[in-house]
Design a protein around this motif. Structure first.
Motif, PDB file in Angstrom:
ATOM      1  N   LEU A   1      -1.379  11.304  -9.612  1.00 50.43           N
ATOM      2  CA  LEU A   1      -0.319  10.347  -8.622  1.00 50.43           C
ATOM      3  C   LEU A   1      -0.557   8.991  -9.317  1.00 50.43           C
ATOM      4  CD1 LEU A   1       1.214   9.937  -6.032  1.00 50.43           C
ATOM      5  CD2 LEU A   1      -0.920   9.268  -5.036  1.00 50.43           C
ATOM      6  N   THR A   2      -1.782   8.641  -9.711  1.00 53.25           N
ATOM      7  CA  THR A   2      -2.079   7.189 -10.046  1.00 53.25           C
ATOM      8  C   THR A   2      -1.214   7.056 -11.764  1.00 53.25           C
ATOM      9  OG1 THR A   2      -3.926   6.814  -9.070  1.00 53.25           O
ATOM     10  CG2 THR A   2      -3.531   5.522 -10.815  1.00 53.25           C
ATOM     11  N   ARG A   3      -1.446   8.311 -12.343  1.00 50.56           N
ATOM     12  CA  ARG A   3      -0.690   8.113 -13.705  1.00 50.56           C
ATOM     13  C   ARG A   3       0.876   8.083 -13.479  1.00 50.56           C
ATOM     14  NH1 ARG A   3      -4.931  12.449 -15.096  1.00 50.56           N
ATOM     15  NH2 ARG A   3      -6.754  11.237 -16.284  1.00 50.56           N
ATOM     16  N   PHE A   4       1.299   8.787 -12.758  1.00 48.00           N
ATOM     17  CA  PHE A   4       2.803   8.999 -12.580  1.00 48.00           C
ATOM     18  C   PHE A   4       3.341   7.554 -12.201  1.00 48.00           C
ATOM     19  CE2 PHE A   4       6.705   9.506 -10.029  1.00 48.00           C
ATOM     20  CZ  PHE A   4       7.418  10.469 -10.815  1.00 48.00           C
ATOM     21  N   VAL A   5       2.559   7.098 -11.216  1.00 49.93           N
ATOM     22  CA  VAL A   5       3.104   5.612 -10.897  1.00 49.93           C
ATOM     23  C   VAL A   5       3.128   4.694 -11.804  1.00 49.93           C
ATOM     24  CG1 VAL A   5       2.433   3.491  -9.399  1.00 49.93           C
ATOM     25  CG2 VAL A   5       2.478   5.792  -8.492  1.00 49.93           C
TER      26      VAL A   5
ATOM     27  N   MET B   1      -5.154   9.091   0.476  1.00 44.58           N
ATOM     28  CA  MET B   1      -6.182   9.718  -0.731  1.00 44.58           C
ATOM     29  C   MET B   1      -7.121  10.488  -0.118  1.00 44.58           C
ATOM     30  SD  MET B   1      -8.164   6.170  -1.190  1.00 44.58           S
ATOM     31  CE  MET B   1      -9.075   5.303   0.004  1.00 44.58           C
ATOM     32  N   PHE B   2      -7.640  10.278   1.058  1.00 45.92           N
ATOM     33  CA  PHE B   2      -8.933  11.099   1.655  1.00 45.92           C
ATOM     34  C   PHE B   2      -8.242  12.660   1.727  1.00 45.92           C
ATOM     35  CE2 PHE B   2     -10.328   7.029   2.746  1.00 45.92           C
ATOM     36  CZ  PHE B   2     -11.830   7.188   2.302  1.00 45.92           C
ATOM     37  N   PHE B   3      -7.101  12.889   1.642  1.00 43.13           N
ATOM     38  CA  PHE B   3      -6.347  14.311   1.729  1.00 43.13           C
ATOM     39  C   PHE B   3      -5.853  14.895   0.366  1.00 43.13           C
ATOM     40  CE2 PHE B   3      -6.463  12.357   5.916  1.00 43.13           C
ATOM     41  CZ  PHE B   3      -6.911  13.279   6.413  1.00 43.13           C
ATOM     42  N   LEU B   4      -6.337  14.023  -0.921  1.00 40.03           N
ATOM     43  CA  LEU B   4      -5.630  14.424  -2.088  1.00 40.03           C
ATOM     44  C   LEU B   4      -6.838  14.919  -2.767  1.00 40.03           C
ATOM     45  CD1 LEU B   4      -3.562  11.198  -3.080  1.00 40.03           C
ATOM     46  CD2 LEU B   4      -2.709  13.524  -2.251  1.00 40.03           C
ATOM     47  N   SER B   5      -6.791  15.969  -3.643  1.00 36.86           N
ATOM     48  CA  SER B   5      -7.970  16.328  -4.341  1.00 36.86           C
ATOM     49  C   SER B   5      -7.877  15.145  -5.690  1.00 36.86           C
ATOM     50  CB  SER B   5      -7.622  17.577  -5.162  1.00 36.86           C
ATOM     51  OG  SER B   5      -6.450  17.545  -6.098  1.00 36.86           O
TER      52      SER B   5
ATOM     53  N   HIS C   1     -11.256   6.201  -4.205  1.00 33.17           N
ATOM     54  CA  HIS C   1     -12.783   6.097  -3.905  1.00 33.17           C
ATOM     55  C   HIS C   1     -13.360   6.763  -2.876  1.00 33.17           C
ATOM     56  CE1 HIS C   1     -16.724   3.543  -3.762  1.00 33.17           C
ATOM     57  NE2 HIS C   1     -16.869   4.420  -3.955  1.00 33.17           N
ATOM     58  N   THR C   2     -13.394   8.035  -2.686  1.00 38.05           N
ATOM     59  CA  THR C   2     -13.766   8.786  -1.638  1.00 38.05           C
ATOM     60  C   THR C   2     -15.156   9.432  -1.488  1.00 38.05           C
ATOM     61  OG1 THR C   2     -12.731  10.683  -2.544  1.00 38.05           O
ATOM     62  CG2 THR C   2     -11.225   9.069  -1.089  1.00 38.05           C
ATOM     63  N   ALA C   3     -15.820   9.563  -2.674  1.00 38.40           N
ATOM     64  CA  ALA C   3     -16.976  10.247  -2.719  1.00 38.40           C
ATOM     65  C   ALA C   3     -18.213   9.441  -1.937  1.00 38.40           C
ATOM     66  CB  ALA C   3     -17.467  10.337  -4.190  1.00 38.40           C
TER      67      ALA C   3
ATOM     68  N   VAL D   1       0.871  -1.084  -0.211  1.00 36.40           N
ATOM     69  CA  VAL D   1       0.144   0.125  -0.097  1.00 36.40           C
ATOM     70  C   VAL D   1       0.806   0.992  -0.045  1.00 36.40           C
ATOM     71  CG1 VAL D   1      -1.881  -1.100   0.923  1.00 36.40           C
ATOM     72  CG2 VAL D   1      -0.289  -0.298   2.625  1.00 36.40           C
ATOM     73  N   MET D   2       1.075   1.952  -0.978  1.00 38.57           N
ATOM     74  CA  MET D   2       2.068   2.883  -1.491  1.00 38.57           C
ATOM     75  C   MET D   2       1.796   4.362  -0.607  1.00 38.57           C
ATOM     76  SD  MET D   2       2.491   2.841  -5.461  1.00 38.57           S
ATOM     77  CE  MET D   2       3.843   3.973  -5.497  1.00 38.57           C
ATOM     78  N   LEU D   3       2.819   4.595   0.213  1.00 35.30           N
ATOM     79  CA  LEU D   3       2.906   6.014   0.477  1.00 35.30           C
ATOM     80  C   LEU D   3       2.946   7.156  -0.394  1.00 35.30           C
ATOM     81  CD1 LEU D   3       5.870   5.090   3.192  1.00 35.30           C
ATOM     82  CD2 LEU D   3       3.470   5.417   3.739  1.00 35.30           C
ATOM     83  N   THR D   4       2.480   8.190   0.074  1.00 35.96           N
ATOM     84  CA  THR D   4       2.854   9.522  -0.917  1.00 35.96           C
ATOM     85  C   THR D   4       3.629  10.256  -0.266  1.00 35.96           C
ATOM     86  OG1 THR D   4       0.487   9.283  -1.916  1.00 35.96           O
ATOM     87  CG2 THR D   4       1.568  11.413  -1.969  1.00 35.96           C
TER      88      THR D   4
END
Length: 311
Positions: A64-68, A53-57, A83-85, A13-16
């Motif tokens: 972030l995902t595309r970069f990975v 992810m709950f603290f990312l726009s 999936h935060t909505a 589970v990746m860190l940011t």
């Protein structure tokens, strides 16, 4: 590699990483990805709770995902959530955009499928609607994320996921061997794989037929989880010792995670900062958690050496 094969094993589970202004540190993220892959992991879970992810726009989540994906460049498969909505229509839009990035599977968050007071029938109804709305070209998964509240999947939900043919991956946080064994049986013969997030129950869960590990301790010693998943049958005595160490080491989760993991990543040269959007780092240092973390890691190195796990 087939889907059946590659949803086994270890999925960090990746860190940011953030800089001191709490903006994403892309250079540190590259180092982290290379570090995971050198450890022999089977895949990466990007944009999850450990990724904050709950603290990312939503724009940051997609970036972030595309970069990975771009940096990994096919070396291992990548799944992602974001999936935060709250509303169903917003969730479908959010998950659809994530599917467009090209990830191997899009991971739904179980607690987004119903409010705390709603029953499992609501979960299943919403799950059916979301599944039907997402493109069949992407795999789907579910993560029993503990934030903002923890919702474990009912047997009928796991059974439906297995029979649907759409679901590849459940990140299990029930921490109960009996439940994990039931989920393994429910998924038997399908493409659905069960990844345990709990270090304390990992070895018994593998013995019960679970397919791997996807938990926060991959941010400290992923190679030990890779060894255990690969060798628990061939070297059972060593596996018991490794599992006992990993079970104890998992208590590091309570040392102000993800600060403790970011501090470790900084200590090995991957991160430039321990900055987090989830919490401040002050308590981690004032409570002497850093010393606890370092000793936990040191003991892991001793276990590797004494058992000659890596030659």
């Amino acid at each position: 590699m087939s889907t059946t094969d590659h949803y086994r094993g270890v999925w960090p589970v990746m860190l940011t990483p953030f800089d001191d202004r709490r903006e994403i540190d892309w250079a540190s993220l590259e180092k982290l990805i290379d570090w995971y892959i050198r450890a022999g992991v089977n895949g990466l879970f990007a944009n999850c709770q450990s990724s904050e992810m709950f603290f990312l726009s939503e724009a940051e989540s997609l970036q972030l995902t595309r970069f990975v994906l771009d940096y990994v460049d096919g070396r291992v498969p990548v799944v992602a959530s974001g999936h935060t909505a709250s509303s169903l229509s917003q969730q479908i839009d959010q998950l659809g955009r994530m599917a467009e990035t090209g990830v191997d599977s899009v991971i739904l968050i179980s607690n987004r499928l119903a409010m705390p007071g709603e029953d499992d029938g609501t979960v299943l109804d919403n799950l059916r609607k979301i599944t039907a709305a997402l493109p069949e070209t992407v795999g789907l998964g579910i993560y029993e994320c503990p934030h903002p509240y923890k919702r474990l999947l009912a047997d009928e939900v796991v059974d439906w996921c297995a029979r649907s043919g759409r679901y590849t991956f459940i990140k299990d946080t029930c921490c109960r061997i009996g439940t994990i064994a039931r989920r393994v049986e429910l998924s038997r013969g399908s493409r659905l794989r069960i990844a345990n997030a709990n270090g304390q129950t990992l070895l018994p869960s593998l013995q019960a037929g679970a397919h791997g590990y996807s938990g926060i301790m991959t941010n400290f010693h992923p190679e030990l989880y890779v060894w255990l998943c690969d060798n628990w049958q061939a070297e059972p005595e060593k596996a018991e010792i490794v599992a006992a160490y990993l079970s104890t080491a998992s208590l590091a989760e309570y040392l102000d995670y993800p600060i403790c993991a970011k501090d470790y990543q900084k200590s090995i040269g991957n991160f430039a900062s321990v900055a987090s959007r989830v919490r401040e780092a002050g308590n981690y240092y004032s409570a002497h958690f850093q010393s606890n973390m370092r000793q936990m890691v040191q003991l892991g190195e001793i276990v590797k050496k004494q058992l000659a796990l890596f030659g």
